[in-house]
Design a protein around this motif. Sequence first.
Motif, short mmCIF file in Angstrom:
data_model
loop_
_atom_site.label_atom_id
_atom_site.label_comp_id
_atom_site.label_asym_id
_atom_site.label_seq_id
_atom_site.Cartn_x
_atom_site.Cartn_y
_atom_site.Cartn_z
N SER A 18 0.83 -1.20 0.00
CA SER A 18 0.00 0.00 0.00
C SER A 18 0.86 1.25 0.00
O SER A 18 0.54 2.24 -0.67
CB SER A 18 -0.92 0.01 1.22
OG SER A 18 -1.85 -1.05 1.14
N LEU A 19 1.96 1.22 0.74
CA LEU A 19 2.87 2.36 0.75
C LEU A 19 3.54 2.53 -0.62
O LEU A 19 3.73 3.65 -1.08
CB LEU A 19 3.93 2.18 1.84
CG LEU A 19 3.42 2.29 3.28
CD1 LEU A 19 4.49 1.83 4.26
CD2 LEU A 19 2.97 3.70 3.59
N SER B 16 1.60 4.44 -2.96
CA SER B 16 1.35 5.80 -2.46
C SER B 16 -0.10 6.01 -2.04
O SER B 16 -0.69 7.06 -2.29
CB SER B 16 1.75 6.85 -3.50
OG SER B 16 3.12 6.76 -3.75
N GLU B 17 -0.66 4.98 -1.40
CA GLU B 17 -2.03 5.09 -0.91
C GLU B 17 -2.17 6.19 0.13
O GLU B 17 -3.22 6.82 0.24
CB GLU B 17 -2.45 3.74 -0.33
CG GLU B 17 -3.88 3.41 -0.58
CD GLU B 17 -4.17 1.96 -0.26
OE1 GLU B 17 -5.00 1.75 0.64
OE2 GLU B 17 -3.58 1.07 -0.90
N TRP B 18 -1.12 6.37 0.92
CA TRP B 18 -1.09 7.44 1.92
C TRP B 18 0.16 8.26 1.65
O TRP B 18 1.26 7.86 2.00
CB TRP B 18 -1.04 6.85 3.33
CG TRP B 18 -2.15 5.91 3.59
CD1 TRP B 18 -3.48 6.21 3.71
CD2 TRP B 18 -2.05 4.49 3.74
NE1 TRP B 18 -4.20 5.06 3.94
CE2 TRP B 18 -3.34 3.99 3.96
CE3 TRP B 18 -1.00 3.59 3.71
CZ2 TRP B 18 -3.62 2.65 4.14
CZ3 TRP B 18 -1.26 2.26 3.89
CH2 TRP B 18 -2.55 1.79 4.11
N GLU C 198 1.41 11.10 2.92
CA GLU C 198 2.18 11.75 3.98
C GLU C 198 2.09 11.06 5.33
O GLU C 198 3.09 10.90 6.00
CB GLU C 198 1.74 13.20 4.11
CG GLU C 198 2.06 14.02 2.88
CD GLU C 198 1.64 15.47 3.03
OE1 GLU C 198 1.39 15.89 4.17
OE2 GLU C 198 1.57 16.14 2.00
N LEU D 183 0.13 7.90 7.79
CA LEU D 183 -0.72 6.71 7.84
C LEU D 183 -2.03 7.03 8.56
O LEU D 183 -2.07 7.92 9.41
CB LEU D 183 -0.01 5.59 8.61
CG LEU D 183 1.14 4.89 7.91
CD1 LEU D 183 1.72 3.83 8.84
CD2 LEU D 183 0.71 4.26 6.61
N PRO D 184 -3.08 6.26 8.29
CA PRO D 184 -4.32 6.42 9.05
C PRO D 184 -4.09 6.06 10.52
O PRO D 184 -3.04 5.52 10.89
CB PRO D 184 -5.28 5.43 8.39
CG PRO D 184 -4.67 5.07 7.09
CD PRO D 184 -3.21 5.29 7.22
N SER E 176 1.03 9.52 15.48
CA SER E 176 0.74 9.11 14.12
C SER E 176 2.05 8.64 13.48
O SER E 176 3.11 8.75 14.08
CB SER E 176 0.12 10.26 13.32
OG SER E 176 1.03 11.32 13.22
N ARG F 129 4.47 8.97 10.07
CA ARG F 129 4.73 9.71 8.83
C ARG F 129 5.33 8.76 7.81
O ARG F 129 6.21 7.96 8.11
CB ARG F 129 5.70 10.85 9.11
CG ARG F 129 5.95 11.76 7.94
CD ARG F 129 6.70 13.01 8.34
NE ARG F 129 7.87 12.73 9.16
CZ ARG F 129 9.10 12.66 8.69
NH1 ARG F 129 9.35 12.85 7.44
NH2 ARG F 129 10.10 12.42 9.52
N VAL F 130 4.85 8.83 6.58
CA VAL F 130 5.40 8.03 5.49
C VAL F 130 6.65 8.73 5.00
O VAL F 130 6.64 9.93 4.74
CB VAL F 130 4.37 7.90 4.34
CG1 VAL F 130 4.96 7.14 3.17
CG2 VAL F 130 3.10 7.23 4.84
#
Length: 83
Positions: free
Chosen positions: A21-22, A25-27, A29, A31-32, A68, A70-71
Amino acid sequence: MKPLPPRPSLITHSVEHLRASLAKSEWPEVLPSERALCFRLGISRPSLRLVLAQLEREGLISPVKNRSRRVLSTNATRGAAVR
């Protein structure tokens, strides 16, 4: 009777899923929330924390002060997904 082939653990499977998923680029900046990720993966919060710790060790995400994640750069993400 033949033995069953080894199956990946729940943690391993979840790490691979989030890594993919990373890489997509699903998220972009951040992650949920842990709650949202637990629901998405169908795992408990302690299991998710093991998954997130693995991704942190791989340098794909980093913790932020408010808990949280961070990607990090998409280049590092893509390189790790190919392994």
